[in-house]
Scaffold this active site. Structure first.
Site, short mmCIF file in Angstrom:
data_model
loop_
_atom_site.label_atom_id
_atom_site.label_comp_id
_atom_site.label_asym_id
_atom_site.label_seq_id
_atom_site.Cartn_x
_atom_site.Cartn_y
_atom_site.Cartn_z
N HIS A 91 0.59 2.05 -4.85
CA HIS A 91 -0.49 2.48 -5.73
C HIS A 91 -1.76 1.75 -5.30
CE1 HIS A 91 1.34 5.24 -8.51
NE2 HIS A 91 2.37 4.42 -8.69
N ASP A 144 -7.85 4.93 -4.26
CA ASP A 144 -7.64 6.34 -4.58
C ASP A 144 -8.87 7.16 -4.21
OD1 ASP A 144 -5.17 5.77 -5.60
OD2 ASP A 144 -5.60 6.37 -7.65
#
Length: 344
Positions: A138, A168
């Site tokens: 992540h 991200d």
């Protein structure tokens, strides 16, 4: 703005944040986005609280102006439907773990046979090859492995996790958009298909050019100056326990700052302020509130600005004037605020 991608059709196979944010940008540029979701649960982020009416605020923020198709790509009939969509589309974006698209029969090699000018972009944490390629991760993991998290340190030299997901968006979404735009240009000019492998980890590495320069030529100057510890480039606490940010890289801004806080004797120490003098500056800033410093420096061009919360930022007069917030009307969830595309 002008819909410069009008007529471009994008099949979005992604979930959560990196891919959906990329396709939202493409949508704002005029592309038609068809978001392909699993028949059972759809995009996981739909169901992550808080929920507005039917969908989460997060999902709504990341997925404006899209069409939706529910398909089970493991079902032969649904797979054929997807293949038909590919034939009439320009772009496919996927965010599965490496190897999954091959097992589903929707990999680049398969789909380019259906559409010889297809632009295909894969977004993954570590890239499609390499020892870590199939590992889970992540945002925090990509920040950590890229060396970026190790550069964001608190006063005790502990890594500080940013609340915005830099990997991200800056490592995944934006590079995917660049890849797709590059691919569309190539597809139209060269009449051939293109494949892009976007690694969020490598996207993070790319954000540290000055750190890399410093690594090769230690103490080269600029990296240290911009590191947050120099008095001319750091944050200062105010009387009301808020903060002001100073970015006086150039001498002229430092001079104006020193005059503005009534410490003119420090102007000659731009890049060589000692700890005693630094404490003088901290003490000065702590004598007034953030709003008082804003008022003092409103007409002094010294790169001295308040550190704002997001709520305060979007309500700042400059942001209001630039219309940075859109009001989107969703058929199921009603009105929701979203960021406008920052290209005017």
């Amino acid at each position: 703005m002008n819909k410069i991608l009008e007529g471009i059709k994008v099949l979005d196979l992604t979930r959560l944040q990196p891919g959906p944010y990329a396709t939202t940008i493409l949508s704002d540029l005029g592309a038609e986005i068809i978001k392909i979701e699993d028949r059972e649960s759809g995009d996981y982020i739909r169901h992550i609280p808080p929920i507005k009416n039917k969908n989460s605020y997060s999902f709504l923020t990341l997925n404006r102006n899209k069409n939706y198709r529910a398909l089970n790509l493991k079902d032969r009939g649904d797979l054929e439907v997807f293949y038909d969509l590919v034939k009439s589309s320009d772009v496919v974006i996927e965010g599965f773990r490496p190897g999954v698209v091959k097992s589903l029969g929707i990999d680049f090699e398969t789909l380019k046979e259906l559409n010889p000018q297809l632009v295909y972009c894969s977004i993954s944490g570590y890239g499609q090859t390499g020892p870590l390629s199939k590992k889970a991760g992540h945002d925090i993991n990509y920040l950590a492995l890229s060396g970026l998290l190790g550069q964001i340190l608190d006063e005790d030299n502990r890594p500080t996790v940013p609340k915005s997901q830099l990997a991200d968006i800056a490592g995944g979404s934006l590079w995917a958009v660049i890849a797709v735009l590059t691919g569309l240009f190539s597809s139209k000019v060269k009449k051939q298909s293109c494949y892009f492998d976007v690694s969020m980890l490598e996207g993070m590495l790319f954000l540290s050019p000055l750190a890399l320069a410093d690594l090769q030529a230690p103490k080269s100057g600029l990296y240290d100056i911009l590191g947050g510890k120099n008095p001319n480039y750091c944050v200062y606490k105010t009387k009301d326990h808020l903060y002001m940010a100073l970015g006086a890289v150039e001498q002229k801004f430092w001079d104006r700052f020193c005059m503005g806080i009534d410490l003119p004797e420090l102007t000659e120490h731009h890049l060589c302020v000692d700890e005693k003098q630094h404490q003088q500056i901290k003490s000065k800033i702590a004598q007034k509130t953030q709003s008082e410093w804003e008022q003092i420096f409103c007409d002094i061009d010294a790169c001295f600005t308040p550190v704002l919360s997001l709520e305060d930022a979007i309500n700042h007069p400059h942001m209001k004037d630039r219309n940075v917030i859109l009001e989107i009307q969703h058929p199921d969830d009603g009105n929701i605020q979203q960021f406008a595309l920052p290209i005017r």
